[in-house]
Design a protein around this motif. Structure first.
Motif, mmCIF file in Angstrom:
data_model
loop_
_atom_site.group_PDB
_atom_site.id
_atom_site.type_symbol
_atom_site.label_atom_id
_atom_site.label_comp_id
_atom_site.label_asym_id
_atom_site.label_seq_id
_atom_site.Cartn_x
_atom_site.Cartn_y
_atom_site.Cartn_z
ATOM 1 N N ILE A 136 -7.434 -6.461 1.886
ATOM 2 C CA ILE A 136 -7.365 -7.456 2.964
ATOM 3 C C ILE A 136 -6.178 -8.386 2.745
ATOM 4 O O ILE A 136 -5.410 -8.659 3.677
ATOM 5 C CB ILE A 136 -8.685 -8.243 3.060
ATOM 6 C CG1 ILE A 136 -9.802 -7.321 3.536
ATOM 7 C CG2 ILE A 136 -8.541 -9.442 3.992
ATOM 8 C CD1 ILE A 136 -11.187 -7.925 3.460
ATOM 9 N N LEU A 137 -6.001 -8.850 1.516
ATOM 10 C CA LEU A 137 -4.866 -9.727 1.198
ATOM 11 C C LEU A 137 -3.541 -9.009 1.451
ATOM 12 O O LEU A 137 -2.621 -9.585 2.034
ATOM 13 C CB LEU A 137 -4.946 -10.197 -0.250
ATOM 14 C CG LEU A 137 -3.813 -11.100 -0.723
ATOM 15 C CD1 LEU A 137 -3.743 -12.369 0.123
ATOM 16 C CD2 LEU A 137 -3.993 -11.449 -2.189
ATOM 17 N N ALA A 138 -3.450 -7.752 1.042
ATOM 18 C CA ALA A 138 -2.222 -6.988 1.262
ATOM 19 C C ALA A 138 -1.952 -6.826 2.755
ATOM 20 O O ALA A 138 -0.802 -6.921 3.200
ATOM 21 C CB ALA A 138 -2.326 -5.622 0.589
ATOM 22 N N GLY A 139 -2.986 -6.605 3.537
ATOM 23 C CA GLY A 139 -2.823 -6.484 4.980
ATOM 24 C C GLY A 139 -2.329 -7.770 5.611
ATOM 25 O O GLY A 139 -1.443 -7.763 6.469
ATOM 26 N N LEU A 140 -2.893 -8.883 5.184
ATOM 27 C CA LEU A 140 -2.466 -10.185 5.722
ATOM 28 C C LEU A 140 -1.029 -10.503 5.328
ATOM 29 O O LEU A 140 -0.269 -11.052 6.134
ATOM 30 C CB LEU A 140 -3.410 -11.285 5.250
ATOM 31 C CG LEU A 140 -4.813 -11.237 5.846
ATOM 32 C CD1 LEU A 140 -5.716 -12.272 5.182
ATOM 33 C CD2 LEU A 140 -4.771 -11.450 7.344
ATOM 34 N N MET A 141 -0.652 -10.156 4.109
ATOM 35 C CA MET A 141 0.730 -10.384 3.678
ATOM 36 C C MET A 141 1.694 -9.535 4.509
ATOM 37 O O MET A 141 2.750 -10.006 4.914
ATOM 38 C CB MET A 141 0.888 -10.060 2.185
ATOM 39 C CG MET A 141 0.140 -11.005 1.277
ATOM 40 S SD MET A 141 0.797 -12.664 1.311
ATOM 41 C CE MET A 141 2.245 -12.437 0.327
ATOM 42 N N LEU B 47 1.237 -8.429 7.562
ATOM 43 C CA LEU B 47 1.324 -9.004 8.904
ATOM 44 C C LEU B 47 2.224 -10.234 8.923
ATOM 45 O O LEU B 47 3.020 -10.416 9.844
ATOM 46 C CB LEU B 47 -0.079 -9.391 9.397
ATOM 47 C CG LEU B 47 -0.965 -8.234 9.820
ATOM 48 C CD1 LEU B 47 -2.395 -8.731 10.057
ATOM 49 C CD2 LEU B 47 -0.427 -7.579 11.068
ATOM 50 N N SER B 48 2.118 -11.071 7.911
ATOM 51 C CA SER B 48 2.934 -12.290 7.846
ATOM 52 C C SER B 48 4.417 -11.955 7.727
ATOM 53 O O SER B 48 5.256 -12.543 8.409
ATOM 54 C CB SER B 48 2.504 -13.151 6.652
ATOM 55 O OG SER B 48 1.167 -13.542 6.795
ATOM 56 N N VAL B 49 4.747 -11.023 6.855
ATOM 57 C CA VAL B 49 6.148 -10.640 6.664
ATOM 58 C C VAL B 49 6.694 -9.997 7.936
ATOM 59 O O VAL B 49 7.799 -10.310 8.386
ATOM 60 C CB VAL B 49 6.298 -9.698 5.454
ATOM 61 C CG1 VAL B 49 7.685 -9.082 5.393
ATOM 62 C CG2 VAL B 49 5.991 -10.442 4.171
ATOM 63 N N GLY B 50 5.915 -9.102 8.538
ATOM 64 C CA GLY B 50 6.352 -8.461 9.773
ATOM 65 C C GLY B 50 6.571 -9.452 10.893
ATOM 66 O O GLY B 50 7.527 -9.340 11.665
ATOM 67 N N ASP B 51 5.705 -10.444 10.978
ATOM 68 C CA ASP B 51 5.859 -11.467 12.012
ATOM 69 C C ASP B 51 7.119 -12.289 11.779
ATOM 70 O O ASP B 51 7.883 -12.550 12.704
ATOM 71 C CB ASP B 51 4.626 -12.365 12.032
ATOM 72 C CG ASP B 51 4.673 -13.392 13.151
ATOM 73 O OD1 ASP B 51 4.937 -12.995 14.303
ATOM 74 O OD2 ASP B 51 4.449 -14.578 12.873
#
Length: 52
Positions: free
Chosen positions: A7-12, A14-18
């Motif tokens: 979950i943490l890796a997914g959120l990271m 998404l943040s970088v992609g954004d």
């Protein structure tokens, strides 16, 4: 423990992609073909600094 790290890796991700997508927001493929993004920079309607 494994589930929370995914979950943490997914959120990271998404943040970088954004953050990396800010320079190309609201541009068409044709505009990007004429002026591709080759470096990190701030611009567009948000007036963000490079890399933010």
């Amino acid at each position: 423990m494994m589930k929370s790290s995914k979950i943490l890796a997914g959120l990271m991700g998404l943040s970088v992609g954004d953050a990396l997508g800010v320079p190309v927001e609201f541009q068409t493929r044709e505009e990007l073909a004429q002026k591709p993004v080759v470096d990190m920079y701030g611009q567009n309607c948000w007036s963000e600094r490079p890399g933010t």
